[in-house]
Enzyme design. Structure first.
Site, short mmCIF file in Angstrom:
data_model
loop_
_atom_site.label_atom_id
_atom_site.label_comp_id
_atom_site.label_asym_id
_atom_site.label_seq_id
_atom_site.Cartn_x
_atom_site.Cartn_y
_atom_site.Cartn_z
N LYS A 110 -39.02 82.05 28.51
CA LYS A 110 -38.28 82.99 29.36
C LYS A 110 -37.82 82.26 30.61
O LYS A 110 -38.50 81.34 31.08
CB LYS A 110 -39.19 84.16 29.76
N GLY A 222 -32.77 106.12 30.32
CA GLY A 222 -31.96 104.89 30.42
C GLY A 222 -30.75 105.00 29.52
O GLY A 222 -30.87 105.37 28.34
N GLY A 224 -28.34 102.36 29.29
CA GLY A 224 -27.73 101.03 29.32
C GLY A 224 -27.59 100.52 27.90
O GLY A 224 -27.42 101.30 26.96
N ASN A 225 -27.66 99.20 27.75
CA ASN A 225 -27.50 98.58 26.42
C ASN A 225 -28.43 99.18 25.39
O ASN A 225 -28.03 99.45 24.26
CB ASN A 225 -27.85 97.10 26.51
N VAL A 226 -29.68 99.36 25.78
CA VAL A 226 -30.67 99.80 24.80
C VAL A 226 -30.58 101.32 24.57
O VAL A 226 -30.43 101.78 23.44
CB VAL A 226 -32.10 99.41 25.25
N GLY A 227 -30.65 102.11 25.66
CA GLY A 227 -30.67 103.57 25.54
C GLY A 227 -29.44 104.12 24.86
O GLY A 227 -29.50 105.00 24.00
P1 NAD Z 1 -29.35 98.02 31.32
O1 NAD Z 1 -29.30 97.46 32.69
O2 NAD Z 1 -28.15 97.89 30.43
O3 NAD Z 1 -29.71 99.59 31.37
C1 NAD Z 1 -30.78 100.09 32.09
C2 NAD Z 1 -30.63 101.61 32.22
O4 NAD Z 1 -31.77 102.12 32.90
C3 NAD Z 1 -29.41 102.05 33.04
O5 NAD Z 1 -28.87 103.21 32.47
C4 NAD Z 1 -30.02 102.38 34.42
O6 NAD Z 1 -29.27 103.36 35.12
C5 NAD Z 1 -31.36 102.95 33.99
N1 NAD Z 1 -32.37 102.89 35.05
C6 NAD Z 1 -32.58 101.92 35.96
N2 NAD Z 1 -33.57 102.28 36.78
C7 NAD Z 1 -34.00 103.50 36.37
C8 NAD Z 1 -35.00 104.39 36.82
N3 NAD Z 1 -35.74 104.09 37.87
N4 NAD Z 1 -35.16 105.55 36.13
C9 NAD Z 1 -34.39 105.84 35.09
N5 NAD Z 1 -33.42 105.04 34.62
C10 NAD Z 1 -33.23 103.89 35.27
O7 NAD Z 1 -30.64 97.36 30.64
P2 NAD Z 1 -30.98 97.25 29.10
O8 NAD Z 1 -30.48 95.95 28.56
O9 NAD Z 1 -30.62 98.53 28.41
O10 NAD Z 1 -32.57 97.09 29.18
C11 NAD Z 1 -33.43 98.20 29.38
C12 NAD Z 1 -34.85 97.78 29.10
O11 NAD Z 1 -34.95 97.27 27.76
C13 NAD Z 1 -35.40 96.66 30.00
O12 NAD Z 1 -36.79 96.88 30.16
C14 NAD Z 1 -35.18 95.41 29.15
O13 NAD Z 1 -36.07 94.33 29.50
C15 NAD Z 1 -35.51 95.97 27.78
N6 NAD Z 1 -34.96 95.18 26.67
C16 NAD Z 1 -33.62 94.98 26.55
C17 NAD Z 1 -33.13 94.26 25.46
C18 NAD Z 1 -31.65 94.06 25.25
O14 NAD Z 1 -31.28 93.49 24.22
N7 NAD Z 1 -30.77 94.53 26.14
C19 NAD Z 1 -34.02 93.72 24.52
C20 NAD Z 1 -35.38 93.95 24.65
C21 NAD Z 1 -35.84 94.69 25.74
#
Ligand code: NAD
Length: 421
Positions: A110, A222, A224-227
């Site tokens: 990482k 959430g 973002g990408n995942v949600g």
């Molecule tokens: P992202 O930045 O695209 O989205 C994050 C989302 O969470 C946004 O909608 C943001 O508004 C929301 N958010 C932020 N703070 C918040 C809070 N306090 N309460 C509620 N919502 C809140 O990030 P992502 O890529 O979707 O990643 C989200 C999680 O998934 C992280 O923990 C990341 O480490 C994990 N993850 C991501 C991936 C990937 O491929 N993107 C892979 C494995 C794990």
């Protein structure tokens, strides 16, 4: 065992506590724990950036290469103003377990740069990214260590990493980073893959414990990408997503939310709370809704000993890394909640990265639907393996214990075979 400053950090101590816990269950010797507690290599780099106003600012970055018993190190690079070395080391250890559990030919790594990327211009961000990769270049490569995006890094940053590396080595080593733009050897399905996997394991768990996935209610924290993509596939496979949230709050409609409409609202107004057909709720309320499936896909530590008792969902699929604390894990288990741990639930991204890397090595490209099919097969198989290990051997423990036991034993076996321990 010697002392390193990162050992004082809370997040690192939590990772070691999890390791010790599984070592106790597996009956591993102390020397094995000691061999796994620290990264094989920890690189700290200084990145000077000439800012647009002519001044020079120096940023600090790290790459932690935790374990390579199963193959080259693999894991993302995060840009965040609060990144610490302990966080990077802990995350690299979690990547070792995630990759081992997913059955990928990778160890764990990482990276992180302590920077607020939102405060940089595009040119400054490019200089920072190139500077970071130049500084770690001699320690990475498609058979050595393969970075990818994480918090606040994206395919554009990967393109700069790739280009900088190619200039140094004198050729395009396409597999040196993954989640690249499509034109530079990436896969279109990479962006949707983590959410796909998170929804997939929720679907598989629902088949086992709720008699099916269709018509089941889902809440997602959430967007973002995942949600976002977890929502898309949950609806595609017949579930009803009744609440979603972002950092500004949540929106709830018991009749279900419309994916395209929500994306449009989020893009236009920057928050899902402006979705018109629903009631605004807080993030706290969302977590405690009476739903079948809860998907925390935002940040860490949102389900703790404070609120675990009020969680009503029957299944949790951990999209985020570390959304459930170890104390909450035990409370949820006692309540009978099936909590699918992060190292299993959110592995879709790294599995798709592996598919991309295989393509880069072979010099050919699969169609999107074939890549998704591979992901689906692998995630379904991994879920079944963990679920049957959990129910047959560790049914008094949270599912996380079974996932960790499988992952850690694979790494330890590989270390023994290589004669390292
Ligand atoms: P992202 O930045 O695209 O989205 C994050 C989302 O969470 C946004 O909608 C943001 O508004 C929301 N958010 C932020 N703070 C918040 C809070 N306090 N309460 C509620 N919502 C809140 O990030 P992502 O890529 O979707 O990643 C989200 C999680 O998934 C992280 O923990 C990341 O480490 C994990 N993850 C991501 C991936 C990937 O491929 N993107 C892979 C494995 C794990």
């Amino acid at each position: 065992m010697g002392y390193a400053p990162y050992m004082d950090e809370k997040v690192y101590r939590m990772a070691v506590r999890q390791l010790r816990n599984v070592a106790r269950i597996l009956g591993l010797e102390d020397e094995v724990v000691e061999a796994l507690m620290h990264p094989e290599r920890l690189i700290q780099v200084k990145i000077p950036v000439k800012m647009d106003d002519g001044s020079i600012r120096v940023f600090l970055g790290w790459r932690s290469q935790h374990n390579s018993a199963l193959g080259p190190y693999k894991g993302g690079v995060r840009y965040h103003p609060e990144v610490t070395v302990g966080e990077v080391v802990a995350l690299s250890m979690w990547m070792t377990w995630k990759n081992a559990l997913a059955g990928l030919p990778y160890g764990g790594g990482k990276g992180g740069v302590r920077v607020n990327p939102k405060a940089l211009s595009r040119r400054e961000l490019e200089e920072l990214s190139r500077g970071y990769f130049r500084a770690i270049a001699r320690f990475v490569g498609s058979d050595i260590d393969i970075p990818a995006p994480d918090v606040y890094t994206d395919p554009q940053v990967m393109a700069w990493f790739l280009d900088e590396y190619s200039k140094i080595v004198g050729y395009d080593d396409w597999g040196v980073v993954t989640a690249k733009p499509y034109l530079l050897g990436g896969l279109k399905t990479r962006i949707t893959s983590t959410g796909y996997g998170v929804a997939l394991v929720a679907r598989e768990a629902a088949k086992k414990v709720l008699g099916g996935f269709e018509g089941k209610t889902v809440a997602i924290q959430g967007f973002g990408n995942v949600g976002r993509w977890a929502m898309y596939y949950a609806i595609e496979w017949g579930a009803k997503v009744i609440a979603v949230s972002d950092s500004k709050g949540g929106i709830y409609n018991p009749d279900g939310l419309n994916f395209n409409r929500l994306v449009e609202v989020k893009e236009k107004t920057r928050s899902v709370i402006n979705y018109p057909e629903g009631r605004k709720i807080s993030n706290r309320e969302l977590l405690e809704l009476d739903v079948d499936i809860l998907i925390p896909a935002a940040i860490e530590n949102v389900i703790t000993e404070e609120n675990a008792d009020r969680i009503k969902a029957k299944i949790i699929s951990e999209g985020a890394n570390g959304p459930v604390t170890p104390e909450a894990d035990i409370i949820l288990k006692e309540k009978g909640v099936v909590d699918i741990p992060d190292i299993l639930a959110n592995a879709g991204g790294v599995i798709m990265s592996w598919i991309e890397w295989c393509h880069n090595k072979m010099g050919c490209w699969l169609k999107d639907e074939d890549a998704l099919k591979r992901l689906d097969e692998k995630m379904s198989m991994n879920f079944d393996t963990v679920y049957s290990e959990w129910t047959s051997k560790y049914s008094d423990e949270p599912m996380r214990t079974a996932a960790y036991a499988i992952a850690v034993s694979r790494v330890v076996k590989a270390m023994k075979l290589r004669g390292w321990i």
